[in-house]
Design a protein around this motif. Structure first.
Motif, PDB file in Angstrom:
ATOM      1  N   GLU A  31      33.770 -36.431   7.609  1.00  0.00           N
ATOM      2  CA  GLU A  31      34.739 -37.444   7.171  1.00  0.00           C
ATOM      3  C   GLU A  31      35.215 -38.283   8.364  1.00  0.00           C
ATOM      4  OE1 GLU A  31      35.918 -37.879   3.963  1.00  0.00           O
ATOM      5  OE2 GLU A  31      34.495 -36.429   3.219  1.00  0.00           O
ATOM      6  N   ASN A  32      34.236 -38.704   9.193  1.00  0.00           N
ATOM      7  CA  ASN A  32      34.477 -39.569  10.351  1.00  0.00           C
ATOM      8  C   ASN A  32      35.231 -38.886  11.490  1.00  0.00           C
ATOM      9  OD1 ASN A  32      33.239 -41.871   9.139  1.00  0.00           O
ATOM     10  ND2 ASN A  32      35.086 -42.151   7.908  1.00  0.00           N
ATOM     11  N   HIS A  33      35.311 -37.574  11.457  1.00  0.00           N
ATOM     12  CA  HIS A  33      35.946 -36.827  12.551  1.00  0.00           C
ATOM     13  C   HIS A  33      34.915 -35.930  13.229  1.00  0.00           C
ATOM     14  CE1 HIS A  33      40.130 -37.869  11.611  1.00  0.00           C
ATOM     15  NE2 HIS A  33      39.817 -37.721  10.330  1.00  0.00           N
ATOM     16  N   VAL A  51      44.871 -32.280  12.392  1.00  0.00           N
ATOM     17  CA  VAL A  51      44.261 -31.263  11.527  1.00  0.00           C
ATOM     18  C   VAL A  51      44.999 -31.189  10.195  1.00  0.00           C
ATOM     19  CG1 VAL A  51      43.750 -28.803  11.292  1.00  0.00           C
ATOM     20  CG2 VAL A  51      43.360 -29.965  13.479  1.00  0.00           C
ATOM     21  N   HIS A  52      46.317 -31.209  10.235  1.00  0.00           N
ATOM     22  CA  HIS A  52      47.084 -31.198   8.987  1.00  0.00           C
ATOM     23  C   HIS A  52      46.742 -32.414   8.129  1.00  0.00           C
ATOM     24  CE1 HIS A  52      49.324 -27.644   9.705  1.00  0.00           C
ATOM     25  NE2 HIS A  52      50.076 -28.118  10.688  1.00  0.00           N
ATOM     26  N   GLN A  53      46.683 -33.572   8.763  1.00  0.00           N
ATOM     27  CA  GLN A  53      46.358 -34.790   8.016  1.00  0.00           C
ATOM     28  C   GLN A  53      44.984 -34.682   7.359  1.00  0.00           C
ATOM     29  OE1 GLN A  53      45.565 -38.291  10.398  1.00  0.00           O
ATOM     30  NE2 GLN A  53      46.267 -39.666   8.791  1.00  0.00           N
ATOM     31  N   PHE A  54      44.035 -34.161   8.098  1.00  0.00           N
ATOM     32  CA  PHE A  54      42.673 -34.027   7.589  1.00  0.00           C
ATOM     33  C   PHE A  54      42.632 -33.133   6.343  1.00  0.00           C
ATOM     34  CE2 PHE A  54      38.612 -31.788   7.426  1.00  0.00           C
ATOM     35  CZ  PHE A  54      37.717 -32.838   7.444  1.00  0.00           C
ATOM     36  N   TYR A  55      43.248 -31.952   6.427  1.00  0.00           N
ATOM     37  CA  TYR A  55      43.207 -31.025   5.294  1.00  0.00           C
ATOM     38  C   TYR A  55      44.138 -31.445   4.161  1.00  0.00           C
ATOM     39  CZ  TYR A  55      40.148 -28.179   8.084  1.00  0.00           C
ATOM     40  OH  TYR A  55      39.082 -27.757   8.827  1.00  0.00           O
ATOM     41  N   ASN A  56      45.207 -32.158   4.494  1.00  0.00           N
ATOM     42  CA  ASN A  56      46.061 -32.701   3.434  1.00  0.00           C
ATOM     43  C   ASN A  56      45.276 -33.670   2.556  1.00  0.00           C
ATOM     44  OD1 ASN A  56      48.297 -31.257   4.291  1.00  0.00           O
ATOM     45  ND2 ASN A  56      49.163 -32.957   5.469  1.00  0.00           N
ATOM     46  N   GLN A  57      44.430 -34.472   3.179  1.00  0.00           N
ATOM     47  CA  GLN A  57      43.596 -35.409   2.424  1.00  0.00           C
ATOM     48  C   GLN A  57      42.577 -34.668   1.556  1.00  0.00           C
ATOM     49  OE1 GLN A  57      41.996 -37.872   5.527  1.00  0.00           O
ATOM     50  NE2 GLN A  57      43.821 -39.167   5.648  1.00  0.00           N
ATOM     51  N   ARG A  58      41.979 -33.642   2.111  1.00  0.00           N
ATOM     52  CA  ARG A  58      41.005 -32.853   1.337  1.00  0.00           C
ATOM     53  C   ARG A  58      41.702 -32.146   0.173  1.00  0.00           C
ATOM     54  NH1 ARG A  58      39.489 -35.034   5.083  1.00  0.00           N
ATOM     55  NH2 ARG A  58      39.117 -36.569   3.484  1.00  0.00           N
ATOM     56  N   ARG A  59      42.894 -31.603   0.443  1.00  0.00           N
ATOM     57  CA  ARG A  59      43.644 -30.889  -0.586  1.00  0.00           C
ATOM     58  C   ARG A  59      44.061 -31.835  -1.712  1.00  0.00           C
ATOM     59  NH1 ARG A  59      47.491 -29.500   2.387  1.00  0.00           N
ATOM     60  NH2 ARG A  59      46.400 -27.750   3.351  1.00  0.00           N
ATOM     61  N   ALA A  60      44.503 -33.028  -1.336  1.00  0.00           N
ATOM     62  CA  ALA A  60      44.930 -33.999  -2.331  1.00  0.00           C
ATOM     63  C   ALA A  60      43.778 -34.403  -3.243  1.00  0.00           C
ATOM     64  CB  ALA A  60      45.509 -35.236  -1.643  1.00  0.00           C
ATOM     65  N   GLN A  61      42.569 -34.434  -2.711  1.00  0.00           N
ATOM     66  CA  GLN A  61      41.404 -34.804  -3.518  1.00  0.00           C
ATOM     67  C   GLN A  61      41.220 -33.851  -4.695  1.00  0.00           C
ATOM     68  OE1 GLN A  61      37.571 -34.519  -1.598  1.00  0.00           O
ATOM     69  NE2 GLN A  61      36.593 -35.910  -3.049  1.00  0.00           N
ATOM     70  N   LEU A  62      41.578 -32.589  -4.499  1.00  0.00           N
ATOM     71  CA  LEU A  62      41.396 -31.595  -5.566  1.00  0.00           C
ATOM     72  C   LEU A  62      42.331 -31.841  -6.742  1.00  0.00           C
ATOM     73  CD1 LEU A  62      40.914 -28.273  -3.551  1.00  0.00           C
ATOM     74  CD2 LEU A  62      39.214 -29.973  -4.245  1.00  0.00           C
ATOM     75  N   LEU A  63      43.361 -32.646  -6.532  1.00  0.00           N
ATOM     76  CA  LEU A  63      44.306 -32.962  -7.610  1.00  0.00           C
ATOM     77  C   LEU A  63      43.903 -34.209  -8.382  1.00  0.00           C
ATOM     78  CD1 LEU A  63      47.662 -32.254  -5.728  1.00  0.00           C
ATOM     79  CD2 LEU A  63      46.351 -30.701  -7.195  1.00  0.00           C
ATOM     80  N   ASP A  64      42.819 -34.847  -7.970  1.00  0.00           N
ATOM     81  CA  ASP A  64      42.331 -36.035  -8.661  1.00  0.00           C
ATOM     82  C   ASP A  64      41.796 -35.632 -10.037  1.00  0.00           C
ATOM     83  OD1 ASP A  64      40.987 -38.262  -9.621  1.00  0.00           O
ATOM     84  OD2 ASP A  64      40.043 -38.743  -7.701  1.00  0.00           O
ATOM     85  N   PRO A  65      42.346 -36.189 -11.124  1.00  0.00           N
ATOM     86  CA  PRO A  65      41.887 -35.795 -12.457  1.00  0.00           C
ATOM     87  C   PRO A  65      40.423 -36.116 -12.721  1.00  0.00           C
ATOM     88  CG  PRO A  65      43.337 -37.707 -12.568  1.00  0.00           C
ATOM     89  CD  PRO A  65      43.426 -37.192 -11.173  1.00  0.00           C
ATOM     90  N   LYS A  66      39.844 -36.992 -11.905  1.00  0.00           N
ATOM     91  CA  LYS A  66      38.429 -37.331 -12.083  1.00  0.00           C
ATOM     92  C   LYS A  66      37.505 -36.259 -11.502  1.00  0.00           C
ATOM     93  CE  LYS A  66      39.342 -42.314 -11.831  1.00  0.00           C
ATOM     94  NZ  LYS A  66      39.068 -43.565 -11.062  1.00  0.00           N
TER      95      LYS A  66
END
Length: 234
Positions: A31-33, A51-66
């Motif tokens: 993911e560009n890192h 690191v927190h920012q990176f995993y926060n983004q990954r974690r948020a993706q799991l909440l995407d209803p799509k």
């Protein structure tokens, strides 16, 4: 029942068709890192905010209803249920840190590299569910001197979870299936050898052949070949 004791290993390729990017791109970046910056204990010590920012983004993706389990995840969960109802044994070991296997209904599951939706205390190792963003201000409740929580992810240089259980299962298996994984990252890359030397039949289900030590191989998109292969075993 041709095979009674089945162990399946899954990797990022099985979730790619659901929209989750594979571990690293062809240029070696995640993911560009740089991997060293976001997936090592040293990277976390250098820049915990990144690191927190990176995993926060990954974690948020799991909440995407799509974002939903695909037919490969679903086929594995359905096969497990059917196989165990006939008295068979089944274990799914995943290198993935998403929650798609769980959402599909898999029950006998080892998440050897941790889970995005969990965090842990770096001292005691105790983990807890976590669906929101994580920051350095979030502290554990298990230590006398509360510690900053970290993502419950196994980084490079750390030991994957429940390795003894994985090896025990592989040594007892009569069928080992590997799908969606490059077979390059150890210790999971060594699973096929452990299973084969213990007498298991070994099968690779992947986009393309990764190595030459599987007894059988079937190649194409996971959402197509995983259900097709499992249907032959039912």
């Amino acid at each position: 029942m041709r095979f009674n004791n089945i162990v399946v290993l899954t990797g990022a390729g099985i979730s790619a068709e659901s929209g989750i990017k594979t571990f690293r791109d062809s240029n070696g970046l995640w993911e560009n890192h740089q991997i060293e910056d976001v997936a090592t204990p040293e990277g976390y010590q250098r820049n915990p905010a990144l690191v927190h920012q990176f995993y926060n983004q990954r974690r948020a993706q799991l909440l995407d209803p799509k974002l939903k389990p695909n037919s490969a995840h679903q086929a594995l969960a359905q096969f497990e249920l059917q196989h165990k109802s006939k008295g068979g044994r089944f274990l799914l070991i995943t290198q993935n840190v998403d929650n798609l296997h769980q959402r599909a209904g898999s029950e006998s599951l080892i998440t050897m590299h941790g889970q995005l939706q969990k965090v842990k205390c770096p001292v005691t190792g105790k983990n807890l569910s976590w669906l929101k963003d994580l920051t350095a201000a979030d502290l554990c409740h298990c230590c006398k001197n509360p510690q900053p929580l970290r993502p419950d992810i196994v980084w490079f240089g750390e030991m994957p979870y429940l390795m003894d259980d994985c090896v025990d299962a592989l040594m007892q298996a009569d069928l080992f299936i590997s799908t969606g994984t490059s077979g390059q990252v150890y210790p999971a890359a060594g699973f096929v050898k452990i299973a084969a030397e213990s007498g298991a039949h070994t099968v690779e289900l992947n986009m393309e052949a990764t190595r030459g030590d599987f007894a059988e191989g079937y190649y194409g998109p996971a959402a197509k070949i995983v259900p097709a292969y499992l249907s032959k075993l039912s």
